[in-house]
Design a protein around this motif. Structure first.
Motif, PDB file in Angstrom:
ATOM      1  N   LYS A 165      -7.248 -16.402   4.130  1.00  0.00           N
ATOM      2  CA  LYS A 165      -8.038 -16.541   2.903  1.00  0.00           C
ATOM      3  C   LYS A 165      -9.357 -17.242   3.179  1.00  0.00           C
ATOM      4  N   LYS A 166      -9.337 -18.299   3.994  1.00  0.00           N
ATOM      5  CA  LYS A 166     -10.567 -19.031   4.319  1.00  0.00           C
ATOM      6  C   LYS A 166     -11.596 -18.114   4.966  1.00  0.00           C
ATOM      7  N   VAL A 167     -11.149 -17.322   5.917  1.00  0.00           N
ATOM      8  CA  VAL A 167     -12.061 -16.429   6.630  1.00  0.00           C
ATOM      9  C   VAL A 167     -12.573 -15.326   5.708  1.00  0.00           C
ATOM     10  N   ALA A 168     -11.686 -14.762   4.895  1.00  0.00           N
ATOM     11  CA  ALA A 168     -12.103 -13.713   3.962  1.00  0.00           C
ATOM     12  C   ALA A 168     -13.135 -14.241   2.973  1.00  0.00           C
ATOM     13  N   GLU A 169     -12.925 -15.452   2.473  1.00  0.00           N
ATOM     14  CA  GLU A 169     -13.892 -16.062   1.560  1.00  0.00           C
ATOM     15  C   GLU A 169     -15.223 -16.310   2.265  1.00  0.00           C
ATOM     16  N   GLY A 170     -15.155 -16.745   3.529  1.00  0.00           N
ATOM     17  CA  GLY A 170     -16.382 -16.971   4.287  1.00  0.00           C
ATOM     18  C   GLY A 170     -17.159 -15.687   4.505  1.00  0.00           C
ATOM     19  N   LEU A 171     -16.449 -14.598   4.794  1.00  0.00           N
ATOM     20  CA  LEU A 171     -17.118 -13.305   4.981  1.00  0.00           C
ATOM     21  C   LEU A 171     -17.784 -12.834   3.691  1.00  0.00           C
ATOM     22  N   GLY A 172     -17.267 -13.306   2.564  1.00  0.00           N
ATOM     23  CA  GLY A 172     -17.862 -12.936   1.284  1.00  0.00           C
ATOM     24  C   GLY A 172     -19.170 -13.630   0.996  1.00  0.00           C
ATOM     25  N   THR A 173     -19.528 -14.638   1.787  1.00  0.00           N
ATOM     26  CA  THR A 173     -20.760 -15.385   1.549  1.00  0.00           C
ATOM     27  C   THR A 173     -21.920 -14.912   2.422  1.00  0.00           C
ATOM     28  N   ILE A 174     -21.657 -13.974   3.333  1.00  0.00           N
ATOM     29  CA  ILE A 174     -22.710 -13.552   4.257  1.00  0.00           C
ATOM     30  C   ILE A 174     -23.256 -12.181   3.869  1.00  0.00           C
ATOM     31  N   SER A 175     -24.399 -11.845   4.415  1.00  0.00           N
ATOM     32  CA  SER A 175     -25.042 -10.569   4.113  1.00  0.00           C
ATOM     33  C   SER A 175     -24.299  -9.420   4.799  1.00  0.00           C
ATOM     34  N   LYS A 176     -24.559  -8.193   4.340  1.00  0.00           N
ATOM     35  CA  LYS A 176     -23.945  -7.024   4.973  1.00  0.00           C
ATOM     36  C   LYS A 176     -24.373  -6.902   6.424  1.00  0.00           C
ATOM     37  N   GLN A 177     -25.639  -7.186   6.684  1.00  0.00           N
ATOM     38  CA  GLN A 177     -26.145  -7.092   8.050  1.00  0.00           C
ATOM     39  C   GLN A 177     -25.415  -8.059   8.974  1.00  0.00           C
ATOM     40  N   MET A 178     -25.205  -9.290   8.477  1.00  0.00           N
ATOM     41  CA  MET A 178     -24.497 -10.283   9.266  1.00  0.00           C
ATOM     42  C   MET A 178     -23.040  -9.872   9.469  1.00  0.00           C
ATOM     43  N   LYS A 179     -22.422  -9.360   8.421  1.00  0.00           N
ATOM     44  CA  LYS A 179     -21.021  -8.951   8.519  1.00  0.00           C
ATOM     45  C   LYS A 179     -20.853  -7.812   9.518  1.00  0.00           C
ATOM     46  N   HIS A 180     -21.799  -6.885   9.529  1.00  0.00           N
ATOM     47  CA  HIS A 180     -21.715  -5.758  10.458  1.00  0.00           C
ATOM     48  C   HIS A 180     -21.981  -6.176  11.895  1.00  0.00           C
ATOM     49  N   ASN A 181     -22.530  -7.385  12.091  1.00  0.00           N
ATOM     50  CA  ASN A 181     -22.763  -7.879  13.440  1.00  0.00           C
ATOM     51  C   ASN A 181     -21.501  -8.499  14.044  1.00  0.00           C
TER      52      ASN A 181
END
Length: 259
Positions: A165-181
């Motif tokens: 849950k912590k990691v999923a919530e953290g991924l929700g705070t970043i941009s799509k570009q950052m997530k795709h990196n």
């Protein structure tokens, strides 16, 4: 001095009678309207017309509209005036995929349920299958055989729901570009230092982080990566102290940014 013209009472009587008649007619029309309006209201509330005829769900992509309607508790036997919006919203928000709900009632008997769902932020690799993970940490049904995750990082070794849950919530705070990196994230809960995450980035770097500070510190990665020595790749630590260790052995750590 001119004498004021005096109108005899008998000459005014027809006019007074006409005015009284008009006032009486207006009162009659007013009370008649009130009476028929009350009759209409009583008939509407007691007739099938006040029961919900149409329920429309919008915004659903993961959960089905049938599940949303069932969770709402609204049926075709529910009187529209008996629907309490806040209570219905709370019921629907218990669904694990639903983030927020808006209820709209339309005369005479229509209800619209608008939902906003949590978005998919990662895929969990478990028992040879990929499971989509929502922003609130909810794990969905596995992907069909042969289908590969391409739009979000893959998570490995996450056996604890709290860390997931912590990691999923953290991924929700970043941009799509950052997530795709981010290619994939590995959970190593046995780490004694508290750095229990290892991220493999698509730009060639590796990131060591902690689930406790992941949501906060992962947003620092673009700035840190932009300040790395040109052409260098290595490991970036994003927890207590933020620093970079190049891939080549024998080189000392380059302090990039400290807390």
């Amino acid at each position: 001095m001119d004498r004021k013209k005096v109108i005899a009472l008998e000459d005014r009587l027809p006019q007074l009678k006409q005015e009284r008649k008009q006032k009486a007619n207006r009162r009659f029309v007013f009370y008649a309207c009130i009476f028929f309006l009350l009759i209409f209201v009583v008939v509407y509330f007691q007739s099938p017309l006040s029961k919900v005829h149409t329920i429309t769900v919008s915004g659903e992509q993961i959960v089905s509209s049938e599940k949303v309607i069932k969770a709402s508790g609204i049926t075709n036997n529910t009187h529209i005036w008996d629907i309490r919006k806040n209570a219905v919203q709370q019921k629907i928000e218990r669904l694990p995929t639903v983030q927020s709900v808006l209820i709209e009632k339309s005369f005479p008997n229509e209800v619209t349920i608008r939902i906003k769902e949590y978005s998919r932020k990662a895929y969990l690799w478990k028992n040879g299958n990929y499971y989509p993970i929502l922003q609130n940490g909810t794990m969905m049904k596995k992907l069909r055989d042969g289908k590969m995750p391409v739009d979000a990082p893959v998570l490995f070794g996450f056996s604890k729901s709290a860390a997931l849950k912590k990691v999923a919530e953290g991924l929700g705070t970043i941009s799509k570009q950052m997530k795709h990196n981010i290619s994939d994230i590995h959970y190593i809960g046995h780490s004694g230092s508290g750095d229990d995450l290892v991220l493999y980035m698509n730009d060639g770097n590796k990131v060591v982080a902690s689930t406790r500070t992941f949501a906060q510190n992962i947003n620092l990665y673009p700035e840190v990566a932009a300040n790395l020595p040109k052409g260098k790749h290595g490991t970036i630590h994003l927890s207590v102290g933020i620093y970079f260790i190049p891939d080549k052995s024998g080189q000392t750590s380059d302090q990039v940014k400290g807390n």
